[in-house]
Design an enzyme around this catalytic site. Structure first.
Site, PDB file in Angstrom:
ATOM      1  N   SER A 120       0.854  -1.297  -0.037  1.00 44.58           N
ATOM      2  CA  SER A 120      -0.016  -0.183   0.204  1.00 44.58           C
ATOM      3  C   SER A 120       0.524   1.284   0.385  1.00 44.58           C
ATOM      4  O   SER A 120       2.149   1.742   0.049  1.00 44.58           O
ATOM      5  CB  SER A 120      -0.913  -0.234   1.039  1.00 44.58           C
TER       6      SER A 120
ATOM      7  N   GLY B 263       3.765   4.137   6.166  1.00 43.15           N
ATOM      8  CA  GLY B 263       5.373   4.279   5.537  1.00 43.15           C
ATOM      9  C   GLY B 263       6.139   2.832   5.210  1.00 43.15           C
ATOM     10  O   GLY B 263       6.891   3.161   4.088  1.00 43.15           O
ATOM     11  N   THR B 264       5.880   1.567   5.938  1.00 39.61           N
ATOM     12  CA  THR B 264       6.459  -0.054   5.579  1.00 39.61           C
ATOM     13  C   THR B 264       6.385   0.122   4.061  1.00 39.61           C
ATOM     14  O   THR B 264       7.147   0.005   3.234  1.00 39.61           O
ATOM     15  CB  THR B 264       5.772  -0.584   6.369  1.00 39.61           C
TER      16      THR B 264
ATOM     17  N   ASN C 120      -8.869   2.538  -2.902  1.00 38.13           N
ATOM     18  CA  ASN C 120      -8.971   1.846  -1.424  1.00 38.13           C
ATOM     19  C   ASN C 120     -10.364   2.631  -1.521  1.00 38.13           C
ATOM     20  O   ASN C 120     -11.569   2.158  -0.959  1.00 38.13           O
ATOM     21  CB  ASN C 120      -8.658   2.285   0.158  1.00 38.13           C
TER      22      ASN C 120
ATOM     23  N   GLU D 155       3.715 -10.491 -21.658  1.00 34.66           N
ATOM     24  CA  GLU D 155       2.855  -9.598 -22.715  1.00 34.66           C
ATOM     25  C   GLU D 155       2.079  -9.107 -21.602  1.00 34.66           C
ATOM     26  O   GLU D 155       1.322  -8.062 -22.817  1.00 34.66           O
ATOM     27  CB  GLU D 155       2.105 -11.000 -23.143  1.00 34.66           C
TER      28      GLU D 155
ATOM     29  N   ASN E  72     -10.445  -6.231   0.750  1.00 34.24           N
ATOM     30  CA  ASN E  72      -9.572  -7.085   0.812  1.00 34.24           C
ATOM     31  C   ASN E  72      -9.959  -8.313  -0.673  1.00 34.24           C
ATOM     32  O   ASN E  72      -9.141  -9.085  -0.872  1.00 34.24           O
ATOM     33  CB  ASN E  72      -9.196  -7.689   1.488  1.00 34.24           C
TER      34      ASN E  72
HETATM   35  N1  LIG Z   1      -7.431  -2.130   0.651  1.00 35.90           N
HETATM   36  C1  LIG Z   1      -6.533  -2.360   1.973  1.00 35.90           C
HETATM   37  N2  LIG Z   1      -5.833  -1.737   2.832  1.00 35.90           N
HETATM   38  C2  LIG Z   1      -5.074  -0.998   4.196  1.00 35.90           C
HETATM   39  C3  LIG Z   1      -5.154  -2.532   4.338  1.00 35.90           C
HETATM   40  N3  LIG Z   1      -4.451  -2.161   5.189  1.00 35.90           N
HETATM   41  C4  LIG Z   1      -3.841  -1.427   5.231  1.00 35.90           C
HETATM   42  N4  LIG Z   1      -3.974  -0.362   4.076  1.00 35.90           N
HETATM   43  C5  LIG Z   1      -4.052   1.033   3.797  1.00 35.90           C
HETATM   44  O1  LIG Z   1      -3.262   1.407   3.745  1.00 35.90           O
HETATM   45  C6  LIG Z   1      -2.293   2.496   3.802  1.00 35.90           C
HETATM   46  C7  LIG Z   1      -1.622   2.026   4.880  1.00 35.90           C
HETATM   47  O2  LIG Z   1      -1.787   1.590   5.737  1.00 35.90           O
HETATM   48  P1  LIG Z   1      -0.670   0.367   6.984  1.00 35.90           P
HETATM   49  O3  LIG Z   1      -1.313  -0.146   7.601  1.00 35.90           O
HETATM   50  O4  LIG Z   1       0.332   2.119   8.313  1.00 35.90           O
HETATM   51  O5  LIG Z   1       0.888   0.616   6.356  1.00 35.90           O
HETATM   52  P2  LIG Z   1       1.891   0.513   6.835  1.00 35.90           P
HETATM   53  O6  LIG Z   1       2.533   0.045   4.898  1.00 35.90           O
HETATM   54  O7  LIG Z   1       2.321  -0.687   7.274  1.00 35.90           O
HETATM   55  O8  LIG Z   1       2.845   1.670   7.146  1.00 35.90           O
HETATM   56  P3  LIG Z   1       3.264   1.703   8.777  1.00 35.90           P
HETATM   57  O9  LIG Z   1       2.616   0.956   9.316  1.00 35.90           O
HETATM   58  O10 LIG Z   1       3.290   3.181   8.332  1.00 35.90           O
HETATM   59  O11 LIG Z   1       4.729   0.950   8.321  1.00 35.90           O
HETATM   60  C8  LIG Z   1      -3.654   3.203   4.305  1.00 35.90           C
HETATM   61  O12 LIG Z   1      -4.313   4.199   3.273  1.00 35.90           O
HETATM   62  C9  LIG Z   1      -4.509   1.728   4.579  1.00 35.90           C
HETATM   63  O13 LIG Z   1      -5.821   2.846   4.904  1.00 35.90           O
HETATM   64  C10 LIG Z   1      -5.803  -3.909   3.474  1.00 35.90           C
HETATM   65  O14 LIG Z   1      -6.071  -5.179   5.416  1.00 35.90           O
HETATM   66  N5  LIG Z   1      -6.266  -3.522   2.664  1.00 35.90           N
END
Ligand SMILES: Nc1nc2c(ncn2[C@@H]2O[C@H](COP(=O)(O)OP(=O)(O)OP(=O)(O)O)[C@@H](O)[C@H]2O)c(=O)[nH]1
Length: 311
Positions: A16, A20-21, A82, A130, A104
């Protein structure tokens, strides 16, 4: 793992952009793949942030910063928005407050349809290469706009559906923009299950006749379609009705500029005040990187807008 592959074709990256990650580490991994395995295809499945389930106030920064490496280092990015998926869950699937699990489940149907032709015998996009070659007409324009049909709630299994028509409509778009407002530069329509070829041909002819979607004017046959007999699976606790036939459209549409405009707007509101920048600078980022990211984002938005202008 890579060293043990006899015929490595490429990499699929899932992340995503709002956190941050996913944005930071995701970009780093992508850039390292370019250095180590530059010849191999890199396709990103990237979750773009929505306003209803934002987890952090700096999501617009994380997103725009990672877009820079997606533009420069990915071969194709599938935009999983999202904002759009949340609305589909509410409007189509009658889920009042969708959770990430609900989002998801729908996203996984899109990804599964897209990779079906790589996993089961079929006639379209049998390889990552392709896929990339068919869908990316110029290097930077590699952001894919997915849509999926049918999206029928579990409790409404009597509902019949014209999947070809639906998959071209805004209501089934997995990115929050209107495909009819854009021009399709290239597209792949992947059917699964019990599909009658003649029905597809006639639905397609109807769509073209009614100008439901606009195609580019340099390669007007650029939407490829194929059928995979393996139907989509759904789990017993799924939100979508288990169907005998489904369709997933992956298009390179200039309408995607609408998603970029929304993200740019959010970024600029924060950046105008230089709000929260110090948290990034403390971690070692240069403040110039924000201006550069903002510039490349504006550039890609403009490139898509220009590509949509009739010759
Ligand atoms: N569709 C979907 N979006 C997700 C899910 N988990 C997180 N998000 C979205 O992904 C983004 C980042 O979520 P985080 O879980 O904080 O992401 P991360 O990359 O682990 O980052 P940090 O927690 O800051 O280290 C946000 O916009 C959330 O709304 C998921 O299971 N499904």
């Amino acid at each position: 793992m890579v060293e043990n592959c006899s015929d490595l074709e490429g990499f699929l990256l899932f992340h995503s952009l709002g956190g941050g990650t996913g944005s930071g580490l995701g970009s780093l991994i992508l850039e390292n793949l370019v250095m180590e395995y530059g010849e191999q295809t890199r396709i990103n499945f990237s979750i773009y942030p929505g306003s209803k389930n934002a987890v952090s106030v700096v999501e617009p920064y994380n997103t725009i910063l990672s877009m820079r490496s997606l533009i420069g280092s990915s071969d194709a990015v599938v935009v999983l928005d999202n904002e759009a998926v949340y609305e589909i869950c509410q409007n189509h699937l009658n889920i009042r407050r969708p959770t990430f699990t609900n989002l998801n489940r729908l996203i996984s149907q899109v990804i599964s349809s897209m990779t079906a032709s790589m996993r089961f015998n079929g006639d379209l996009n049998a390889s990552l290469n392709e896929f990339k070659t068919n869908l990316v007409p110029t290097q930077n324009l590699h952001f894919m706009f997915p849509s999926y049909a049918p999206i029928i709630p579990k409790e409404n299994n009597e509902n019949s559906s014209d999947i070809t028509n639906e998959v071209f409509g805004q209501a089934n778009s997995i990115a929050k923009c209107d495909p009819r407002q854009g021009r399709c530069l290239a597209g792949t329509l992947m059917y699964r299950g019990d599909i009658v070829q003649e029905e597809v041909i006639s639905s397609f002819a109807d769509l073209r006749a009614t100008h439901t979607f606009r195609i580019n004017d340099w390669c007007p046959d650029e939407v490829k379609w194929g059928i995979n007999a393996q139907k989509a699976l759904a789990f017993s606790n799924d939100d979508i009705w288990r169907v005998a036939k489904s369709a997933c459209m992956i298009s390179n549409s200039t309408a995607i500029a609408g998603v970029f405009a929304r993200l740019n707007c959010k970024f600029e509101l924060l950046y105008a005040k230089r709000a929260y920048i110090h948290w990034f600078v403390v971690e070692g980022m240069e403040s110039d990187e924000f201006a550069e990211a903002c510039e490349s984002m504006a550039q890609i938005e403009q490139e898509y807008i220009n590509a949509g202008v009739e010759a």
